[in-house]
Scaffold this motif. Structure first.
Motif, mmCIF file in Angstrom:
data_model
loop_
_atom_site.group_PDB
_atom_site.id
_atom_site.type_symbol
_atom_site.label_atom_id
_atom_site.label_comp_id
_atom_site.label_asym_id
_atom_site.label_seq_id
_atom_site.Cartn_x
_atom_site.Cartn_y
_atom_site.Cartn_z
ATOM 1 N N TRP A 1 0.837 -1.204 0.000
ATOM 2 C CA TRP A 1 0.000 0.000 0.000
ATOM 3 C C TRP A 1 0.874 1.257 0.000
ATOM 4 O O TRP A 1 0.710 2.138 -0.834
ATOM 5 C CB TRP A 1 -0.944 -0.007 1.209
ATOM 6 N N ASN A 2 1.806 1.327 0.944
ATOM 7 C CA ASN A 2 2.677 2.503 1.011
ATOM 8 C C ASN A 2 3.591 2.584 -0.209
ATOM 9 O O ASN A 2 3.872 3.680 -0.708
ATOM 10 C CB ASN A 2 3.499 2.482 2.296
ATOM 11 N N GLU B 1 5.317 5.378 -5.147
ATOM 12 C CA GLU B 1 5.496 5.403 -6.604
ATOM 13 C C GLU B 1 4.671 6.525 -7.226
ATOM 14 O O GLU B 1 5.160 7.232 -8.117
ATOM 15 C CB GLU B 1 5.104 4.045 -7.204
ATOM 16 N N PHE B 2 3.438 6.696 -6.768
ATOM 17 C CA PHE B 2 2.600 7.780 -7.276
ATOM 18 C C PHE B 2 3.230 9.137 -6.954
ATOM 19 O O PHE B 2 3.336 10.005 -7.825
ATOM 20 C CB PHE B 2 1.193 7.696 -6.667
ATOM 21 N N ARG C 1 6.208 10.006 -9.086
ATOM 22 C CA ARG C 1 5.855 10.369 -10.473
ATOM 23 C C ARG C 1 5.062 11.662 -10.548
ATOM 24 O O ARG C 1 4.947 12.253 -11.616
ATOM 25 C CB ARG C 1 5.020 9.253 -11.108
ATOM 26 N N ASN C 2 4.483 12.085 -9.411
ATOM 27 C CA ASN C 2 3.556 13.220 -9.410
ATOM 28 C C ASN C 2 3.821 14.150 -8.231
ATOM 29 O O ASN C 2 2.933 14.410 -7.430
ATOM 30 C CB ASN C 2 2.110 12.692 -9.321
ATOM 31 N N ARG C 3 5.023 14.635 -8.104
ATOM 32 C CA ARG C 3 5.408 15.469 -6.950
ATOM 33 C C ARG C 3 4.475 16.659 -6.737
ATOM 34 O O ARG C 3 4.254 17.077 -5.611
ATOM 35 C CB ARG C 3 6.840 15.991 -7.111
ATOM 36 N N HIS D 1 -6.446 9.032 -7.261
ATOM 37 C CA HIS D 1 -5.544 7.886 -7.128
ATOM 38 C C HIS D 1 -5.946 7.016 -5.936
ATOM 39 O O HIS D 1 -5.856 5.784 -6.006
ATOM 40 C CB HIS D 1 -4.092 8.349 -6.996
ATOM 41 N N ALA D 2 -6.413 7.632 -4.859
ATOM 42 C CA ALA D 2 -6.878 6.865 -3.695
ATOM 43 C C ALA D 2 -7.999 5.912 -4.114
ATOM 44 O O ALA D 2 -8.000 4.736 -3.727
ATOM 45 C CB ALA D 2 -7.359 7.807 -2.596
#
Length: 119
Positions: free
Chosen positions: A73-74, A79-80, A83-85, A95-96
């Motif tokens: 999960w973490n 990773e998200f 890629r998406n700071r 995304h959740a």
């Protein structure tokens, strides 16, 4: 608690059931509490303790793993984030929802961590 409506679906809130099936349940933070992730969520305007859902204990252990590092999960959230700071709160909420679906989380209503069950 209701997630934002991104796809033009109904804005009507359908009250959740306040009864969970028998068994052991744990509150799962949709947005991880790990310090690095918690700081990032806060910077993006997401309050991590406002969004938890009760899930079966065995499912909670499966998605977080036995090593105490947050498990898959973490990892998915890191990773998200990587890629998406500069992701907006809306992108994070979307995304959740995708992760809830991907990890097949079924449980009670999304509610603040400090709320009483069924409240």
């Amino acid at each position: 608690m209701v997630f934002p409506n991104w796809n033009g679906g109904s804005s009507r809130v359908i009250p959740p059931s306040h009864r969970l099936t028998p068994g052991r349940w744990e509150k799962h933070h949709i947005f991880p509490q790990a310090e690095d992730l918690a700081r990032w969520f806060e910077g993006q305007g997401v309050k991590i303790h406002s969004y938890t859902m009760p899930i079966p204990r065995d499912v909670h252990r499966r998605i977080h793993g036995p090593l105490g590092n947050g498990g898959a999960w973490n990892k998915a959230w890191r990773e998200f984030r990587d890629r998406n700071r500069n992701a907006s709160a809306e992108e994070i909420f979307k995304h959740a929802g995708e992760l809830i679906h991907r990890f097949e989380l079924i449980g009670g209503p999304i509610q603040p961590y400090y709320s009483r069950p069924g409240a």
